[in-house]
Design an enzyme around this catalytic site. Structure first.
Site, PDB file in Angstrom:
ATOM      1  CD  GLN A 176      -2.893  -0.855   0.224  1.00 26.05           C
ATOM      2  OE1 GLN A 176      -3.003   0.192  -0.344  1.00 26.05           O
ATOM      3  NE2 GLN A 176      -3.854  -1.805   0.131  1.00 26.05           N
ATOM      4  CD  GLU A 216      -7.784   0.373  -1.226  1.00 28.87           C
ATOM      5  OE1 GLU A 216      -8.578  -0.383  -0.570  1.00 28.87           O
ATOM      6  OE2 GLU A 216      -6.985   0.582  -1.992  1.00 28.87           O
ATOM      7  CD  GLU A 256      -0.827 -12.507  -5.267  1.00 29.77           C
ATOM      8  OE1 GLU A 256      -1.006 -12.205  -6.247  1.00 29.77           O
ATOM      9  OE2 GLU A 256      -1.875 -11.885  -4.749  1.00 29.77           O
ATOM     10  CG  ASP A 316      -6.879  -6.261  -1.019  1.00 36.17           C
ATOM     11  OD1 ASP A 316      -7.552  -5.342  -1.775  1.00 36.17           O
ATOM     12  OD2 ASP A 316      -5.891  -5.736  -0.275  1.00 36.17           O
ATOM     13  CB  CYS A 351      -8.690  -0.630  -4.996  1.00 33.34           C
ATOM     14  SG  CYS A 351      -8.605  -1.755  -6.165  1.00 33.34           S
TER      15      CYS A 351
END
Length: 394
Positions: A236, A386, A284, A326, A353
């Site tokens: 971030q 966000e 991921e 996310d 986002c």
């Protein structure tokens, strides 16, 4: 109406991303950075079938909402949408956008810092000059000081402006509380970086993914947790607001036996929540991010947390109490939506986002009810926002 035509107009309305709106002969014209009820001269710079885009030439009657703009490159750069509004006006504009989109009643948008928050910048190099690309173009914009950047990034940039960057196409600068990383990309296999390291404390320097000076990674700390950051790792850009967001995720997730962290990146959320769960699994697709996640696991001496490299759609039902997602701006895939609807997890925490894809996915998660939502102004002065949502199984 033609390109370069000049008109005197009154702004009738505003959109959600920093444009004023007027009509000329019943044809819609968007004017970046114009405010409702302002009177101004504009120049037409682009015409589409359904609308045109104008540029402010002169403000004749100014709104009392307009702030003095602190950046000399504001009009050329295009990276900021709300430098012409004060902090509260910007937040109210974003709150209204969210409430309209979700038919909600959000009263507050969480945020700490207005300026100098960005810990990462990507600069492009053209014909020996370095700067930002103007939004939606390849026009290079040089500047003296970007008020959104960590001051150390501005210092590095102002040294780079005077270096020989022939053969370099892009420079990325990243910072943590105590460290600075510089990444050069281009056709060269050597760069003389002595001028840079003699003027500024640089802790890590890469050329085309090869470490040429200093440490392989830099470390950021969030509370008592350490995170390693490699050149291509996602992290971030606003650490202060990142902590606000992760604390809210922790509150929504609460406690349990098993946590699944989808789109886990470098493991930041799963690691932040580990103390509240006996077992954490992260998934991921990016291999480097997974390597980074395992380094973060070891940096924090954690056990019973594992990271799997693969698309989020490979997740299997394993009696998870809580699932955190996310995703990128594109939102959740249909496979992930189906998995979540059949997971029987008590709670899903969705970090988004992109509010528009969040709204789409909210309607598809039909086995769950959204019970809470908060908004974080992670990217102050820009059009981005966000959202964090808590879903409970029906």
């Amino acid at each position: 109406m033609k390109i370069n035509d000049i008109y005197e107009v009154i702004i009738n309305d505003e959109d959600d991303i920093g444009n004023g709106i007027t009509r000329i002969d019943n044809f819609v014209v968007f004017i970046p950075y114009a405010l409702k009820d302002e009177k101004m001269k504009i120049k037409i710079i682009k015409i589409n079938k359904r609308f045109a885009i104008g540029r402010i030439e002169k403000i004749i009657k100014k709104s009392n909402r307009r702030e003095c703009i602190k950046c000399n490159s504001f009009n050329e750069c295009g990276g900021c949408s709300f430098l012409h509004l004060n902090f509260n006006e910007e937040k109210n504009k974003k709150i209204n956008f969210i409430n309209k989109l979700f038919n909600s009643n959000i009263k507050e948008i969480l945020s700490n810092n207005e300026y100098n928050y960005r810990n990462k910048a990507t600069f492009h190099v053209d014909y020996g000059k370095i700067g930002y690309y103007s939004e939606n173009t390849n026009d290079l914009v040089e500047f003296d000081n970007c008020i959104l950047l960590d001051e150390r990034i501005n210092e590095v940039y102002n040294v780079l402006k005077h270096m020989n960057l022939s053969g370099i196409s892009k420079v990325v600068v990243r910072t943590t509380k105590d460290s600075v990383m510089v990444i050069f990309n281009g056709e060269k296999d050597f760069i003389n970086y002595k001028e840079l390291i003699n003027k500024i404390k640089i802790d890590s320097l890469y050329l085309n993914d090869k470490l040429v000076y200093g440490n392989a990674y830099i470390i950021e700390e969030l509370g008592n947790i350490k995170y390693s950051i490699y050149p291509n790792a996602f992290f971030q850009v606003n650490v202060d607001n990142m902590k606000i967001m992760y604390d809210k995720v922790k509150e929504y997730a609460f406690k349990g036996d098993k946590l699944l962290d989808l789109y886990c990146g470098t493991g930041t959320i799963g690691i932040y929540l580990k103390e509240n769960f006996k077992e954490v699994t992260g998934i991921e697709v990016n291999k480097e991010a997974i390597l980074n996640a395992n380094i973060n696991k070891n940096l924090n001496n954690l056990s019973d947390i594992s990271f799997i490299c693969g698309d989020a759609s490979i997740a299997k039902n394993n009696n998870y109490d809580v699932i955190v997602v996310d995703p990128p701006r594109s939102g959740l895939s249909n496979k992930v939506i189906n998995f979540l609807n059949n997971s029987n997890a008590k709670t899903i925490v969705y970090v988004s986002c992109n509010p528009k894809t969040l709204k789409r996915d909210l309607d598809l998660l039909d086995k769950y009810n959204m019970v809470k939502m908060e908004c974080i102004n992670m990217f102050n002065k820009t059009k981005h926002i966000e959202c964090i949502c808590k879903f409970e199984i029906k």
